[in-house]
Design a protein around this motif. Sequence first.
Motif, mmCIF file in Angstrom:
data_model
loop_
_atom_site.group_PDB
_atom_site.id
_atom_site.type_symbol
_atom_site.label_atom_id
_atom_site.label_comp_id
_atom_site.label_asym_id
_atom_site.label_seq_id
_atom_site.Cartn_x
_atom_site.Cartn_y
_atom_site.Cartn_z
ATOM 1 N N THR A 78 0.847 -1.183 0.000
ATOM 2 C CA THR A 78 0.000 0.000 0.000
ATOM 3 C C THR A 78 0.887 1.238 0.000
ATOM 4 O O THR A 78 2.095 1.166 0.297
ATOM 5 N N LEU A 79 0.296 2.383 -0.309
ATOM 6 C CA LEU A 79 1.062 3.621 -0.338
ATOM 7 C C LEU A 79 1.679 3.951 1.029
ATOM 8 O O LEU A 79 2.872 4.289 1.096
ATOM 9 N N PRO A 80 0.942 3.839 2.136
ATOM 10 C CA PRO A 80 1.572 4.090 3.446
ATOM 11 C C PRO A 80 2.730 3.142 3.753
ATOM 12 O O PRO A 80 3.729 3.543 4.346
ATOM 13 N N GLU A 81 2.590 1.868 3.334
ATOM 14 C CA GLU A 81 3.674 0.910 3.557
ATOM 15 C C GLU A 81 4.920 1.314 2.781
ATOM 16 O O GLU A 81 6.043 1.243 3.304
ATOM 17 N N LYS A 83 5.717 4.320 1.830
ATOM 18 C CA LYS A 83 6.272 5.524 2.446
ATOM 19 C C LYS A 83 7.153 5.159 3.643
ATOM 20 O O LYS A 83 8.227 5.727 3.842
ATOM 21 N N LEU A 84 6.691 4.201 4.451
ATOM 22 C CA LEU A 84 7.478 3.761 5.605
ATOM 23 C C LEU A 84 8.790 3.113 5.170
ATOM 24 O O LEU A 84 9.854 3.381 5.734
ATOM 25 N N ASP A 87 11.213 5.726 3.732
ATOM 26 C CA ASP A 87 11.796 6.548 4.787
ATOM 27 C C ASP A 87 12.850 5.772 5.558
ATOM 28 O O ASP A 87 13.885 6.327 5.941
ATOM 29 N N GLN A 115 1.094 7.021 -7.997
ATOM 30 C CA GLN A 115 1.459 6.974 -6.590
ATOM 31 C C GLN A 115 2.965 7.123 -6.401
ATOM 32 O O GLN A 115 3.420 7.681 -5.394
ATOM 33 N N LEU A 119 4.907 9.642 -3.939
ATOM 34 C CA LEU A 119 5.963 9.249 -3.009
ATOM 35 C C LEU A 119 7.166 10.176 -3.129
ATOM 36 O O LEU A 119 7.718 10.640 -2.130
ATOM 37 N N ASN A 122 6.742 13.708 -1.744
ATOM 38 C CA ASN A 122 6.699 13.782 -0.282
ATOM 39 C C ASN A 122 8.012 13.382 0.379
ATOM 40 O O ASN A 122 8.120 13.378 1.603
#
Length: 321
Positions: A78-81, A83-84, A87, A115, A119, A122
Motif C-alpha cells: 500500500t502507499l503508506p507501507e 512511504k514507511l 523513509d 502513486q 511518493l 513527499n
Amino acid sequence: MAESKSRLLYILKYLWQNTDAEHYATTADILAFLKGNGISCDRKTIPGDIAKLCDIGIDIEEERSRENRYSLSSHLFTLPELKLLIDAVESSKFITVKKSAELIEKLSQMTSIHQAAELKSNLYVSERVKPLNEQIYYLVDNINTAINRGKQISFRYFHYDQHRKEVPNNDGKRYFFSPYCLVWNEDHYYAIGYSEKHRKLGTFRVDRMKEVEILSADAAAKPADFNLPEFTRRVFDMYDGETKKVMLVCKNDLMNYIVDRFGDEVDTVPGDCGHFRAVAEVSVSQTFFAWVFQFNGDIRITAPEEVVLQYGEMLKNALQT
C-alpha cells in the motif's frame, strides 16, 4: 496461443504501472498500449483477458460503462507501507547514498506511476550521515550464506585513527569467526558468533569488515545456553564490559527509562517518597556510565562499591580533560 499469453502479460504490466484505486485505464488505453508493443486485438477480447487475470488472483476492478474502465486496485504494498519503507531506507546510516537511491527507485516501481510521483514529492532527503562502503550489501550476503551453510568465515577488520584513516586491527591478520546470526542495532549490522582469536562469543560491525570469505571449515557449535535476546540486550544496551549486578537509585518519574533499558521484568522496589531502587545486570563500561550520566544525578549507582568507584574515577578523569 503465444500471442495470447504475451497479451495477458502486457495488459497486466500496463495496469500495474498506470492504474491504482484512484486511476483507471479504459479499453482504448489498453488497446493503444498493446498496439505500441506490436500486439493487435479486438476490443471485445479485453474483457475476456481481464477475466483470466482475475481467475488467477489478480485484483482488478472493473467499471462498466459505454467504455469499460479497469484498475489494479491493490498492489503488493500500500502507499503508506511504501512511504514507511522508503523513509527507512533513506534514513538508514547503514545504506550508502547510491544504494539508497537505487532502492528507493525500485520501491517506487512497486506501485503505479501516479502513486510513485506522490511518493517522490513527499520525500525529504536530510543530511544524514551515510557510509561510503559500497561492499556492505555483499558482506551481509556472504555472512548470511555462511550462517545458512553452517560454515566459518574469515575477514579483516579495521578502525579509524585520528586522521580518519582506516587502520587494520589484529596487525592486519584475518579473523576466523563462526557466525550465528546478524543483528541490526542502532542503524548498524553486527555479526554475532564465536571468535577464534578471543576464544569466546563476540560481535563485529559488518561495515568495519573487509574481504569476508566463506571457509570450508564447519562453524563452531552454538553454546546450548546461548540466548540471543539476552546477549544482545547485555552487549548492545550496555556494551561488552564485565557483567555485574548493580543497584540504582532513581527518581520516581524515570521508571519508563529503567523499563526501556532493562525490560519490564527488571527488579525494582520503592525507596523514599521520591525515589525507587532498581537492581539490574549490566556490562560495566563507559557506555553504561554515560547512560547513567545523562540523567544528571537523577539516577545514581549505589552498589557494588567497586562500580561506584569506577564511575567516580571516570567523572574525575572527564573533568581533568
